[in-house]
Scaffold this motif. Structure first.
Motif, PDB file in Angstrom:
ATOM      1  N   LYS A 186       0.930  -1.337  -0.096  1.00 37.92           N
ATOM      2  CA  LYS A 186      -0.008   0.097  -0.046  1.00 37.92           C
ATOM      3  C   LYS A 186       0.839   1.384   0.154  1.00 37.92           C
ATOM      4  O   LYS A 186       1.945   1.237   0.854  1.00 37.92           O
ATOM      5  N   PRO A 187       0.768   2.164  -0.788  1.00 38.11           N
ATOM      6  CA  PRO A 187       1.366   3.425  -0.797  1.00 38.11           C
ATOM      7  C   PRO A 187       1.320   4.380   0.323  1.00 38.11           C
ATOM      8  O   PRO A 187       0.013   4.473   0.796  1.00 38.11           O
ATOM      9  N   THR A 188       2.504   4.908   0.783  1.00 42.32           N
ATOM     10  CA  THR A 188       2.118   5.712   1.948  1.00 42.32           C
ATOM     11  C   THR A 188       2.961   7.259   1.401  1.00 42.32           C
ATOM     12  O   THR A 188       3.863   7.105   1.408  1.00 42.32           O
ATOM     13  N   PRO A 189       2.015   8.220   1.436  1.00 45.04           N
ATOM     14  CA  PRO A 189       2.517   9.459   0.839  1.00 45.04           C
ATOM     15  C   PRO A 189       3.418   9.929   2.006  1.00 45.04           C
ATOM     16  O   PRO A 189       3.091  10.142   3.221  1.00 45.04           O
ATOM     17  N   LEU A 190       4.529  10.633   1.489  1.00 45.97           N
ATOM     18  CA  LEU A 190       5.826  11.135   2.511  1.00 45.97           C
ATOM     19  C   LEU A 190       6.025  12.547   2.096  1.00 45.97           C
ATOM     20  O   LEU A 190       6.029  12.715   0.837  1.00 45.97           O
ATOM     21  N   VAL A 191       6.684  13.143   3.088  1.00 50.56           N
ATOM     22  CA  VAL A 191       7.314  14.422   2.884  1.00 50.56           C
ATOM     23  C   VAL A 191       8.761  14.028   3.232  1.00 50.56           C
ATOM     24  O   VAL A 191       9.033  13.722   4.535  1.00 50.56           O
ATOM     25  N   SER A 192       9.762  14.429   2.560  1.00 53.34           N
ATOM     26  CA  SER A 192      11.203  13.981   2.621  1.00 53.34           C
ATOM     27  C   SER A 192      11.963  15.196   2.457  1.00 53.34           C
ATOM     28  O   SER A 192      11.721  15.944   1.794  1.00 53.34           O
ATOM     29  N   LEU A 193      13.008  14.971   3.424  1.00 50.37           N
ATOM     30  CA  LEU A 193      14.174  15.942   3.408  1.00 50.37           C
ATOM     31  C   LEU A 193      15.295  15.327   3.066  1.00 50.37           C
ATOM     32  O   LEU A 193      15.776  14.191   3.989  1.00 50.37           O
ATOM     33  N   PHE A 194      16.306  15.835   2.375  1.00 50.41           N
ATOM     34  CA  PHE A 194      17.273  15.268   1.751  1.00 50.41           C
ATOM     35  C   PHE A 194      18.650  16.387   2.096  1.00 50.41           C
ATOM     36  O   PHE A 194      18.540  17.535   1.707  1.00 50.41           O
ATOM     37  N   LYS A 195      19.684  15.586   2.639  1.00 48.38           N
ATOM     38  CA  LYS A 195      20.861  16.734   2.884  1.00 48.38           C
ATOM     39  C   LYS A 195      22.264  15.743   2.592  1.00 48.38           C
ATOM     40  O   LYS A 195      22.171  14.476   2.969  1.00 48.38           O
ATOM     41  N   GLU A 196      23.015  16.484   2.083  1.00 47.14           N
ATOM     42  CA  GLU A 196      24.220  15.736   1.611  1.00 47.14           C
ATOM     43  C   GLU A 196      25.435  15.730   2.550  1.00 47.14           C
ATOM     44  O   GLU A 196      25.507  17.029   3.128  1.00 47.14           O
ATOM     45  N   ALA A 197      26.072  14.687   3.058  1.00 49.23           N
ATOM     46  CA  ALA A 197      26.949  14.859   3.958  1.00 49.23           C
ATOM     47  C   ALA A 197      28.387  15.042   3.298  1.00 49.23           C
ATOM     48  O   ALA A 197      28.860  14.251   2.582  1.00 49.23           O
ATOM     49  N   ASN A 198      28.779  16.321   3.272  1.00 47.80           N
ATOM     50  CA  ASN A 198      29.849  16.837   2.494  1.00 47.80           C
ATOM     51  C   ASN A 198      31.020  17.572   3.469  1.00 47.80           C
ATOM     52  O   ASN A 198      30.966  18.617   3.449  1.00 47.80           O
ATOM     53  N   ILE A 199      31.483  16.496   4.197  1.00 51.37           N
ATOM     54  CA  ILE A 199      32.460  17.387   5.050  1.00 51.37           C
ATOM     55  C   ILE A 199      33.955  16.492   4.906  1.00 51.37           C
ATOM     56  O   ILE A 199      33.802  15.071   4.888  1.00 51.37           O
ATOM     57  N   PRO A 200      34.862  17.103   4.605  1.00 55.65           N
ATOM     58  CA  PRO A 200      34.875  18.522   4.593  1.00 55.65           C
ATOM     59  C   PRO A 200      34.196  18.948   3.038  1.00 55.65           C
ATOM     60  O   PRO A 200      33.892  18.092   2.411  1.00 55.65           O
ATOM     61  N   LEU A 201      34.094  20.260   3.045  1.00 57.88           N
ATOM     62  CA  LEU A 201      33.358  20.782   1.934  1.00 57.88           C
ATOM     63  C   LEU A 201      33.972  20.275   0.702  1.00 57.88           C
ATOM     64  O   LEU A 201      35.097  20.480   0.373  1.00 57.88           O
ATOM     65  N   GLY A 202      33.152  19.583  -0.171  1.00 54.79           N
ATOM     66  CA  GLY A 202      33.688  19.284  -1.473  1.00 54.79           C
ATOM     67  C   GLY A 202      33.705  17.584  -1.474  1.00 54.79           C
ATOM     68  O   GLY A 202      34.155  17.062  -2.483  1.00 54.79           O
ATOM     69  N   ASN A 203      33.718  16.937  -0.223  1.00 49.38           N
ATOM     70  CA  ASN A 203      34.285  15.594  -0.008  1.00 49.38           C
ATOM     71  C   ASN A 203      32.744  14.961   0.378  1.00 49.38           C
ATOM     72  O   ASN A 203      31.968  15.089   1.459  1.00 49.38           O
ATOM     73  N   HIS A 204      32.237  14.285  -0.801  1.00 54.87           N
ATOM     74  CA  HIS A 204      30.810  13.462  -0.575  1.00 54.87           C
ATOM     75  C   HIS A 204      31.253  12.211   0.063  1.00 54.87           C
ATOM     76  O   HIS A 204      31.799  11.409  -0.012  1.00 54.87           O
ATOM     77  N   LEU A 205      30.375  12.427   1.645  1.00 59.94           N
ATOM     78  CA  LEU A 205      30.416  11.100   2.039  1.00 59.94           C
ATOM     79  C   LEU A 205      28.929  10.385   2.226  1.00 59.94           C
ATOM     80  O   LEU A 205      29.138   9.116   2.209  1.00 59.94           O
ATOM     81  N   GLY A 206      27.858  11.164   1.977  1.00 59.02           N
ATOM     82  CA  GLY A 206      26.601  10.306   1.782  1.00 59.02           C
ATOM     83  C   GLY A 206      25.282  11.371   1.890  1.00 59.02           C
ATOM     84  O   GLY A 206      25.432  12.486   1.783  1.00 59.02           O
ATOM     85  N   ILE A 207      24.267  10.978   1.933  1.00 54.56           N
ATOM     86  CA  ILE A 207      22.893  11.537   1.855  1.00 54.56           C
ATOM     87  C   ILE A 207      22.080  11.017   3.042  1.00 54.56           C
ATOM     88  O   ILE A 207      21.859  10.115   3.151  1.00 54.56           O
ATOM     89  N   VAL A 208      21.699  12.108   3.743  1.00 56.53           N
ATOM     90  CA  VAL A 208      20.669  11.845   4.902  1.00 56.53           C
ATOM     91  C   VAL A 208      19.270  12.141   4.285  1.00 56.53           C
ATOM     92  O   VAL A 208      19.200  13.102   3.833  1.00 56.53           O
ATOM     93  N   GLU A 209      18.569  11.260   4.593  1.00 58.74           N
ATOM     94  CA  GLU A 209      17.102  11.211   4.381  1.00 58.74           C
ATOM     95  C   GLU A 209      16.368  11.247   5.564  1.00 58.74           C
ATOM     96  O   GLU A 209      16.331  10.292   6.447  1.00 58.74           O
ATOM     97  N   VAL A 210      15.235  12.267   5.701  1.00 63.22           N
ATOM     98  CA  VAL A 210      14.552  11.932   6.913  1.00 63.22           C
ATOM     99  C   VAL A 210      12.987  12.164   6.396  1.00 63.22           C
ATOM    100  O   VAL A 210      12.752  12.967   5.686  1.00 63.22           O
ATOM    101  N   ASP A 211      12.236  11.034   6.674  1.00 63.29           N
ATOM    102  CA  ASP A 211      10.689  11.253   6.260  1.00 63.29           C
ATOM    103  C   ASP A 211       9.817  11.330   7.326  1.00 63.29           C
ATOM    104  O   ASP A 211      10.004  11.106   8.309  1.00 63.29           O
ATOM    105  N   MET A 212       8.786  11.922   6.813  1.00 58.00           N
ATOM    106  CA  MET A 212       7.676  11.981   7.801  1.00 58.00           C
ATOM    107  C   MET A 212       6.184  11.958   7.160  1.00 58.00           C
ATOM    108  O   MET A 212       6.258  12.349   5.929  1.00 58.00           O
ATOM    109  N   LEU A 213       5.403  10.917   7.262  1.00 61.21           N
ATOM    110  CA  LEU A 213       4.017  10.775   6.647  1.00 61.21           C
ATOM    111  C   LEU A 213       3.415  11.854   6.504  1.00 61.21           C
ATOM    112  O   LEU A 213       3.417  13.101   7.295  1.00 61.21           O
ATOM    113  N   MET A 214       2.940  12.107   5.249  1.00 61.01           N
ATOM    114  CA  MET A 214       1.924  13.155   5.082  1.00 61.01           C
ATOM    115  C   MET A 214       0.948  13.464   5.756  1.00 61.01           C
ATOM    116  O   MET A 214       0.658  14.788   6.170  1.00 61.01           O
ATOM    117  N   SER A 215       0.310  12.570   6.549  1.00 63.79           N
ATOM    118  CA  SER A 215      -0.754  12.788   7.438  1.00 63.79           C
ATOM    119  C   SER A 215      -0.129  13.505   8.699  1.00 63.79           C
ATOM    120  O   SER A 215      -0.922  14.153   9.575  1.00 63.79           O
TER     121      SER A 215
END
Length: 639
Positions: A186-215
């Motif tokens: 069953k689909p669950t609508p979400l609102v998501s925030l994405f932030k890149e882990a870029n420490i030090p600047l210009g060095n890509h480490l990963g992506i952080v995703e935080v989700d919250m149900l739309m309800s």
């Protein structure tokens, strides 16, 4: 002024003139009161309607502001969770490792760091999920928090997030963004925030995703306790519409999310936050506002049925109050006017009696008011009329006496006939046939004119008179007048008014010979036909003397009564110049005589073709003077 509006004004004015003064005053009072009352009622109605809508809009805007406040708080919660994750040094150290971690290090990392993140998520129940994606091949996944980026490399948002640097990205997903969940779930609508882990600047480490149900992100929009007459929607930037399916608003109104989207596309404006529309014959109010950072709109649709019902109730009360007030005003106005105009009605009845011939009427009205003054002058006028009548009777008697004396001094008509006969005999002895014929025609004319024993005559006698007239006029015009008869023998005994055809022939001769045909001559044709109980006698000529404008003027003046023609010219002229020449009787006189003796449905009709011919048609009843009548004709009362 347009013609139809001018006609309507004239018709209304004519009706008002036929109304009594009392009714006109009542109508005036009603108009004076009705127009302001209508204006005030419409103004109050509109103000009440607009006020109710504005009040409802303010209440709904307050709800949307509360929803916006909840959205901002939830966005701060998601940002806080992402920031706490990126500020954890053990997470950053793990993501940045350049060698493979040992088993004891993995166990310690799982017991401390992973446990802390799980506890942090547990302490924020509105956070649906927290994930950190990495692309370091030397470290291991720790499901469900640490996952490899290869699992999400196919997502549409992934490439954009890699380019964000220290920025963040907000997205709305119709289904849960979990790489371990299949599409069958069953689909669950979400609102998501994405932030890149870029420490030090210009060095890509990963992506952080935080989700919250739309309800949870839109609590009032997806609240199970909704209002029956309104519904909130979330419209994302890609056109998806999200709504609480447990609300019956769409079922009751038929406004599906797609219909709401259509209305929003049609009427939403950048410089406004609301609009009204109708669907299914019912009115609705739509309010909308932009959700900052999130490419979406918060939309609320409110039914205006309750507002309209309330306004209609007020409107009905206003209408009933106006009707009652108008009835009371009409009754009061009628009674007041009846009292004021009582004397005026007495004066009006007295005038009617005078119009019927009663000049001894008494007018019992005294006083110095306007009506009293009218009664005084009317009494003075009656006295003057009585004096004028007595004077007219005296003058009439004197005129009759003078006429009798004049008749005694007139030359006996037989003396004139005998004299003309002697002259004719002398002309015949001298073999002057033209003079003899002319004297014969002149004698016939004189006998016809002087022997006026009645108003009716046979058609053949009138024709004989015309033949004598044309014979005399041919002496003047050197035989240039050609008179042609197209009359069947059965019409010769037909009844006509004496001197009804001769003035028309006289006009044809006079004006036909003055329009360039003096050298060529003219042809005058007299024809007769019947149609049922009606006879038509037509006198036509080829003089071509009438223009279209002159014909229109003649027809207009023939249709006028004496009063209208008198007002137009200050006198009552005959038409086509027959007032001074010939018999002295013009077309208008003939037309009026025909209508006087036969009725208003009979008379003259004039037609022409400019430069070619002119025709005058007499319409009279079919009657035979010799005693016979057509079987389908009716006798006419000549009173």
């Amino acid at each position: 002024m347009p013609a139809f509006l001018k006609h309507a004004v004239q018709k209304l004015s004519s009706r008002l003139e036929r109304m009594s003064i009392q009714n006109r005053l009542i109508a005036a009072y009603l108009v004076v009161m009705l127009i302001p009352m209508m204006i005030i009622s419409v103004y109050v109605f509109n103000e009440f309607y607009v006020g109710n809508i504005n009040g409802l809009a303010r209440a709904r805007e307050a709800e949307m502001q509360l929803e916006q406040l909840s959205i901002r708080n939830n966005m701060e919660s998601l940002e806080r969770m992402a920031q706490l994750t990126l500020s954890d040094q053990s997470i950053i150290a793990y993501l940045a490792r350049e060698d493979e971690p040992k088993t004891e290090e993995l166990i310690a990392f799982n017991k401390t760091t992973i446990a802390n993140l799980s506890r942090l998520q547990y302490n924020n129940p509105t956070i649906h999920s927290l994930r950190v994606y990495f692309d370091n091949p030397r470290i291991y996944e720790a499901w469900p928090l640490l996952l490899r980026e290869s699992r999400i490399a196919g997502q549409a948002w992934y490439g954009g997030v890699r380019q964000l640097g220290v920025k963040e990205r907000w997205s709305i997903f119709a289904t849960e963004n979990d790489p371990f969940i299949t599409t069958e779930q069953k689909p669950t609508p979400l609102v998501s925030l994405f932030k890149e882990a870029n420490i030090p600047l210009g060095n890509h480490l990963g992506i952080v995703e935080v989700d919250m149900l739309m309800s949870d992100f839109f609590p009032k929009t997806f609240s199970p306790i909704g209002q029956a007459n309104s519904q909130m929607y979330v419209v994302s930037g890609d056109g998806q519409v999200y709504v609480n399916d447990r609300n019956d608003f769409a079922f009751q109104t038929g406004l599906t999310p797609s219909k709401v989207k259509e209305q929003l596309q049609l009427f939403a404006a950048p410089d406004s936050n609301r609009f009204q529309f109708s669907y299914g014959g019912k009115p609705y109010l739509c309010l909308y506002s932009q959700v900052e950072l999130l490419d979406a709109r918060l939309v609320q649709v409110v039914s205006l049925d309750s507002v309209l019902s309330s306004v209609q109730g007020i409107r009905n009360k206003i209408i009933i109050a106006n009707v009652i007030l108008m009835v009371l005003l009409t009754a009061a106005t009628y009674l007041i006017n009846a009292f004021i105009l009582k004397k005026l009605r007495v004066l009006s009845e007295s005038m009617k009696r005078v119009n019927r011939g009663d000049f001894e009427v008494s007018i019992p009205i005294k006083g110095s008011g306007e009506v009293g003054e009218l009664a005084h002058h009317f009494r003075k006028m009656l006295q003057k009329i009585k004096g004028l009548i007595a004077e007219a009777v005296k003058k009439n008697a004197a005129t009759k006496e003078v006429e009798l004396k004049s008749l005694r001094n007139q030359i006996d008509s037989h003396f004139l006939y005998n004299t003309l006969e002697n002259i004719k005999m002398m002309a015949e002895v001298e073999r002057q046939d033209k003079i003899s014929n002319a004297l014969t025609s002149l004698g016939g004319l004189m006998r016809y004119n002087l022997n006026w024993s009645g108003d009716y005559i046979r058609l053949k006698d009138e024709i004989a008179h015309i033949v004598n007239y044309v014979a005399i006029m041919n002496i003047r015009y050197n035989q240039l007048i050609d008179l042609r008869m197209e009359i069947a023998p059965k019409y010769e005994e037909h009844e006509v008014l004496k001197m009804s055809l001769q003035p028309i022939v006289e006009n044809a001769v006079k004006y036909g010979m003055e329009t360039g045909r003096r050298r060529k001559g003219i042809v005058i044709t007299i024809s007769c036909r019947e149609d049922g109980k009606t006879t038509y006698i037509e006198i036509s000529d080829n003089g071509g003397r009438l223009s279209a404008g002159k014909l229109e003027e003649i027809q207009r003046k023939l249709a006028m009564d004496d009063a209208e023609l008198d007002r137009e010219n200050g006198r009552i002229p005959t038409l086509r110049g027959a007032n001074n020449g010939g018999s002295g009787i013009g077309l208008r006189n003939v037309h009026q005589r025909l209508q006087l003796f036969y009725g208003r449905e009979y008379g003259l009709a004039v037609t022409c073709a400019e430069g070619e011919w002119t025709a005058v048609t007499l319409k009279i009843p079919y009657l035979i003077l010799s005693g016979g009548v057509a079987e389908h004709a009716k006798l006419i009362d000549r009173r």
